[in-house]
Each structure stands twice: as structure tokens, then as C-alpha cells.
Design a protein around this motif. Structure first.
Motif, PDB file in Angstrom:
ATOM      1  N   GLU A 171      18.680  -0.205  -0.087  1.00  0.00           N
ATOM      2  CA  GLU A 171      17.751   0.308  -1.159  1.00  0.00           C
ATOM      3  C   GLU A 171      17.799   1.782  -1.435  1.00  0.00           C
ATOM      4  O   GLU A 171      16.687   2.221  -1.857  1.00  0.00           O
ATOM      5  CB  GLU A 171      16.237  -0.242  -0.909  1.00  0.00           C
ATOM      6  N   GLN A 193      19.238  -8.229   2.549  1.00  0.00           N
ATOM      7  CA  GLN A 193      20.032  -8.936   1.539  1.00  0.00           C
ATOM      8  C   GLN A 193      21.488  -9.033   1.604  1.00  0.00           C
ATOM      9  O   GLN A 193      22.081 -10.193   1.591  1.00  0.00           O
ATOM     10  CB  GLN A 193      19.789  -8.265   0.127  1.00  0.00           C
ATOM     11  N   GLU A 250       3.422  -4.994  -7.681  1.00  0.00           N
ATOM     12  CA  GLU A 250       5.035  -5.326  -7.119  1.00  0.00           C
ATOM     13  C   GLU A 250       4.897  -6.232  -5.707  1.00  0.00           C
ATOM     14  O   GLU A 250       4.210  -5.563  -4.860  1.00  0.00           O
ATOM     15  CB  GLU A 250       5.753  -4.491  -7.043  1.00  0.00           C
TER      16      GLU A 250
HETATM   17  O1  4AD Z   1      11.848  -4.190  -3.918  1.00  0.00           O
HETATM   18  P1  4AD Z   1      12.502  -4.069  -2.819  1.00  0.00           P
HETATM   19  O2  4AD Z   1      13.034  -2.664  -2.558  1.00  0.00           O
HETATM   20  O3  4AD Z   1      14.055  -5.052  -2.946  1.00  0.00           O
HETATM   21  C1  4AD Z   1      14.878  -5.241  -1.882  1.00  0.00           C
HETATM   22  O4  4AD Z   1      14.744  -4.796  -0.774  1.00  0.00           O
HETATM   23  C2  4AD Z   1      15.739  -6.284  -2.282  1.00  0.00           C
HETATM   24  N1  4AD Z   1      17.067  -5.940  -1.526  1.00  0.00           N
HETATM   25  C3  4AD Z   1      15.449  -7.363  -1.979  1.00  0.00           C
HETATM   26  C4  4AD Z   1      16.107  -8.629  -2.171  1.00  0.00           C
HETATM   27  O5  4AD Z   1      16.531  -8.915  -3.138  1.00  0.00           O
HETATM   28  N2  4AD Z   1      16.694  -9.450  -1.052  1.00  0.00           N
HETATM   29  O6  4AD Z   1      11.702  -4.963  -1.819  1.00  0.00           O
HETATM   30  C5  4AD Z   1      11.243  -6.174  -2.013  1.00  0.00           C
HETATM   31  C6  4AD Z   1       9.822  -6.322  -1.666  1.00  0.00           C
HETATM   32  C7  4AD Z   1       8.906  -5.560  -2.442  1.00  0.00           C
HETATM   33  O7  4AD Z   1       8.662  -6.231  -3.853  1.00  0.00           O
HETATM   34  C8  4AD Z   1       7.532  -5.469  -1.773  1.00  0.00           C
HETATM   35  O8  4AD Z   1       6.864  -6.526  -1.851  1.00  0.00           O
HETATM   36  C9  4AD Z   1       8.298  -5.026  -0.310  1.00  0.00           C
HETATM   37  O9  4AD Z   1       9.474  -5.955  -0.242  1.00  0.00           O
HETATM   38  N3  4AD Z   1       8.283  -3.791   0.134  1.00  0.00           N
HETATM   39  C10 4AD Z   1       7.118  -3.305   0.678  1.00  0.00           C
HETATM   40  N4  4AD Z   1       6.047  -3.712   1.316  1.00  0.00           N
HETATM   41  C11 4AD Z   1       5.539  -3.052   2.077  1.00  0.00           C
HETATM   42  N5  4AD Z   1       5.709  -1.622   2.197  1.00  0.00           N
HETATM   43  C12 4AD Z   1       6.779  -0.969   1.887  1.00  0.00           C
HETATM   44  N6  4AD Z   1       7.163   0.127   2.033  1.00  0.00           N
HETATM   45  C13 4AD Z   1       7.625  -1.907   1.080  1.00  0.00           C
HETATM   46  N7  4AD Z   1       9.221  -1.896   0.342  1.00  0.00           N
HETATM   47  C14 4AD Z   1       9.156  -2.986  -0.293  1.00  0.00           C
END
Ligand code: 4AD
Ligand code: MG
Length: 428
Positions: A162, A184, A351
Motif C-alpha cells: 500500500e 492481499q 472508511e
Molecule cells: O484501504 P486499505 O489500505 O487496503 C488494503 O490494504 C488492501 N490491500 C486490502 C485488500 O484489498 N485486501 O486497508 C484496508 C482497510 C481500511 O479500509 C481500514 O478499515 C483498515 O484496513 N486500515 C486501518 N485500520 C486502522 N488503522 C490503520 N492505520 C489502517 N489502515 C487501514
């Protein structure tokens, strides 16, 4: 025997045993009233001078808050007791007399984080941990019902998913390793054998942003499915979130009450969720006074404003390609947008999910990497997956802690995590 099981008429007049911790106690002449707590509830114990040995009576007087204790005695119905029943002690044992417990009423959130190892036993945290368990159980239940296999990807990884700005680097025997940001890519590898896979694993982000929804270590529920497109993935997520909300309503009424959640807000989580293209959401944001360009990234503040007066989650789909990581599949009919989606929780929470369709054509994937100035060789095995029977596929990642923060109506993600980790907090 757990306290919950004592609290009913079938034990009246019989001898019961309870053990746990002193919730509160007070002395009144020949009587000492001790409320005992265990993992299931609280019950009042009366220690009467003469009903126990003199030695036990003296010990009972010392039963300070949080002392560990075991009592035996006859149970009776007592409307004036805190949970309607009372144990008349005939035997009492204290395992350890607690020192002065540092938690009193009205401590600041910051103080409660400093002593989280003790605050964990509060009514509030106990309730939240039980709800957390329900969320995790429901995820597993729902995924099993839908023929998904649970898998265990590694947490030490060799590259980013990411973006580089939030990578945690760890020394690894003379090499550089990272703590995974997302599983992922590994789920995509599992997909070629198991087709539908999911994991519930930690993800790590060196987040410098201090918001009420960012931590550096979070519980990530991620799924990947072969032959599935972006909109179909959203259908699964919609049903899954509703399933979790219903499980909470049916298993955790008491806990929702402890955290003072408005039950109607959880009941409102029903089909259909809102489904808007990215541009429509930008328009909603502008109507609510946000200054947004045609390709603005939506941060905590923007999402809060946008979702504040929504009653149900909202899918935002097909973001501008430039806003998203290289692996998202550009819409073949409009490559300036990708076939992806976020789920924004209502009431300002924002989100909770990011997901979408992946590029499954090898050359297209390499092309997108180059556009983003990434070296395809750094992603050798990920690219390699496209060489042997590649198929269309989609997936998502859901932040479990964020989902719980919203469903339980908490004001900060810190409260949904037993030992939260942030830029300023590594202990306890
Ligand atoms: O939107 P993100 O960054 O997406 C991914 O990591 C994709 N690779 C996921 C995938 O498609 N398999 O992160 C996904 C979710 C976010 O919507 C959020 O709910 C959570 O992970 N998230 C966090 N939760 C708490 N603290 C943080 N720093 C977070 N970063 C992401
Ligand atoms: Mg995201």
C-alpha cells in the motif's frame, strides 16, 4: 461455577461457590458486603460475623477493590442486592489483597491508556472485548457459510503493498524485511488453489497521522475470490456487514448497553447500502461545504463530513486511477478510473473497507507498475502469478477495529483494541 449461572432461582437455598475479584465492598457493623466480579457478571456476598470464622471475618474486612477472592455460601433472592441475588458466606478465602487500585471515576482517556493492562478489566473494556469476539466469530461463520477457506499468510514480508510511506522496516539477518501492510498479494496466491480465501491477521502501518481511526497495528480481515467482479464483491461485503450487525444485536445486547450504543443505529444496518460512483460522492462532499478537486483523496475529515448524517454504509466505487495503488484494475471502458470500492461507515465513521478487482493480465500489470515508477522485479512472484492460468478476481480488506468502533458507537479506535499501538504508544 460462573456468577452468571448463579443468578437464577434454581440456586436459591443451595450452597454456591463464586470466585473472582472484589468489585466494591462496604462494612456495616457485623456485616461486610462484598460485590464479586468474574468474567460473566457481578453478585453480592454478605459476610456476617459469626457465620464465618473470626479469622475469615478479619480477612474479609481487608478485601480491597480488585482483591482476588473465593466464597462459598447459601444463595438467596435479594431484591436490594445489585443483581437480585445474594450469597451468605460460610467460607471465604482471599488469594491476594490488592494494593490501592489506581482507577477511580472520571480518569482521562490518556490515563486509561497508560494503565490499559488494568483498565482491561473494566466493565466497558470487558463488554468491548466480548463484542470483538462476536465480530470475529461472525466473520468466520459468514465466510464458512459462503465457502471461503481461512488461510495464514506471513507477517514478515519482502515488499510493500500500500505504498512506501507507511512501511515498517525490520532487520532480517542482514536483509531488510517489512511488517506486512496487507496480506492481499498472498491471498491472491492462495486463490489459485482454494479459489475463495480469507484471513484475519494483523497488518502494520507506520501511520504518522493521529486521527481517531488510525493505529500502527490493526486486525485486518481480507478476502480474495476467483471469477468475481467489483460489484459482486460489494454484494458479499454488504451481506457480511449486515450479518455481523445482527449477530451483535442477538448476542451482545448487554454489552451494547454498557457502551451506551443506540441500538436503533445498529438495527438500521440493512440492505441496500448506498452505492455511489466516486464523482457522486465528491459532489455530496461539495454540497456539504468541502473544498474538493475532481480527484481529491478522501481523508478522515472529508469522510466524516460526508457520512455524518447517513444511516447506512455507503459504497464509493470507481476511483480515479491516480489515487489508487497499481494493482487495481482500470475499467476497460474508461481507464482513467479503476474497478474498486471503499465502504464508508455512517455517522461520521468513514472508511472501513478498501477493495476491488485486480489486474489479472501480466503485461497490463507491468505497465501500471512502470507508470507508478515501480520496478516489476521487486514484485517478481506477484507478477509470476499472472503467468500460469491467470483469472479475473477481486478482494477486499476490512479493518476489524474500525468496524467495531462504528458498530459499538465508540469515539476512538483505541477503545476497540485491547492494547492499541500508535505513533506515541508502545506500552503497555
Ligand atoms: O484501504 P486499505 O489500505 O487496503 C488494503 O490494504 C488492501 N490491500 C486490502 C485488500 O484489498 N485486501 O486497508 C484496508 C482497510 C481500511 O479500509 C481500514 O478499515 C483498515 O484496513 N486500515 C486501518 N485500520 C486502522 N488503522 C490503520 N492505520 C489502517 N489502515 C487501514
Ligand atoms: Mg483504503
Amino acid at each position: 461455577m460462573h456468577i452468571r449461572d448463579i443468578l437464577n432461582d434454581s440456586h436459591v437455598d443451595s450452597v454456591v461457590k463464586a470466585r473472582g475479584w472484589v468489585y466494591r465492598s462496604r462494612e456495616s457493623g457485623r456485616l461486610i458486603f462484598i460485590v464479586v466480579r468474574d468474567s460473566t457478571g457481578i453478585v453480592q456476598v454478605v459476610v456476617e460475623k459469626g457465620a464465618v470464622s473470626q479469622e475469615e471475618f478479619e480477612i474479609a474486612k481487608k478485601a480491597s477493590i480488585e482483591s482476588s477472592i473465593e466464597v462459598e455460601g447459601k444463595c438467596s433472592k435479594e431484591p436490594k442486592a445489585v443483581t437480585g441475588y445474594e450469597i451468605h458466606a460460610s467460607r471465604i478465602k482471599i488469594y491476594q489483597i490488592a494494593e490501592n487500585f489506581p482507577i477511580t471515576k472520571d480518569k482521562s482517556d490518556e490515563f486509561l491508556l497508560d494503565i490499559r493492562h488494568l483498565w482491561l478489566r473494566s466493565r466497558e473494556m470487558t463488554a468491548i472485548m466480548k463484542m470483538r469476539e462476536t465480530v470475529l466469530d461472525s466473520i468466520r461463520g459468514y465466510m464458512k457459510e459462503n465457502d471461503y477457506h481461512e488461510v495464514q499468510p506471513p507477517m514478515f514480508v519482502g515488499g510493500m503493498v500500500e505504498g512506501g510511506s507507511t512501511l515498517f522496516e525490520v532487520p532480517y539477518f542482514g536483509e531488510k524485511a517489512y511488517l506486512t501492510q496487507s496480506s492481499q498479494f498472498y491471498l491472491e496466491a492462495f486463490m489459485y488453489s482454494l479459489e475463495n480465501v480469507f484471513t484475519i491477521s494483523p497488518s502494520f502501518r507506520a501511520e504518522k497521522s493521529r486521527t481517531r481511526r488510525h493505529v500502527t497495528e490493526f486486525t485486518h480481515y481480507e478476502a480474495e475470490a476467483a471469477w468475481v467482479g467489483n460489484q459482486e464483491m460489494m454484494n458479499l461485503e454488504e451481506d457480511m456487514i449486515i450479518y455481523i450487525a445482527r449477530q451483535l444485536l442477538s448476542s451482545n445486547r448487554d454489552e451494547l448497553e454498557v457502551v451506551k450504543r443506540d441500538i436503533d443505529k445498529v438495527r438500521a444496518v440493512e440492505k441496500p447500502f448506498y452505492r455511489y460512483r466516486y464523482e457522486k460522492v465528491i459532489e455530496i462532499g461539495r454540497q456539504k461545504g468541502l473544498q474538493l478537486s475532481d480527484a481529491s483523496d478522501l481523508g478522515e475529515k472529508e469522510e466524516r463530513t460526508i457520512t455524518e448524517d447517513f444511516d447506512k454504509p455507503m459504497f464509493v466505487y470507481n476511483f480515479p486511477t491516480q489515487l489508487k495503488p497499481f494493482y487495481h484494475r482500470p475499467d476497460p471502458e474508461d481507464t482513467s478510473h479503476v474497478l474498486n470500492h471503499d465502504v464508508l461507515a455512517p455517522e461520521g465513521y468513514g472508511e472501513v473497507i478498501g477493495g476491488g478487482e485486480r489486474i489479472w493480465n501480466k503485461d497490463e500489470l507491468i505497465g501500471r507498475m512502470k507508470e507508478e515508477n515501480l520496478n516489476p522485479e521487486d514484485y517478481q512472484w506477484y507478477v509470476d502469478l499472472r503467468s500460469f492460468g491467470s483469472v479475473p478476481h477481486s478482494g477486499f480488506g476490512l479493518g476489524v477495529d474500525r468496524l467495531l468502533t462504528w458498530l459499538a458507537g465508540l469515539d476512538h479506535i483505541n477503545k476497540a483494541i485491547p492494547f492499541p499501538r500508535t505513533i506515541r504508544r508502545l506500552r503497555p
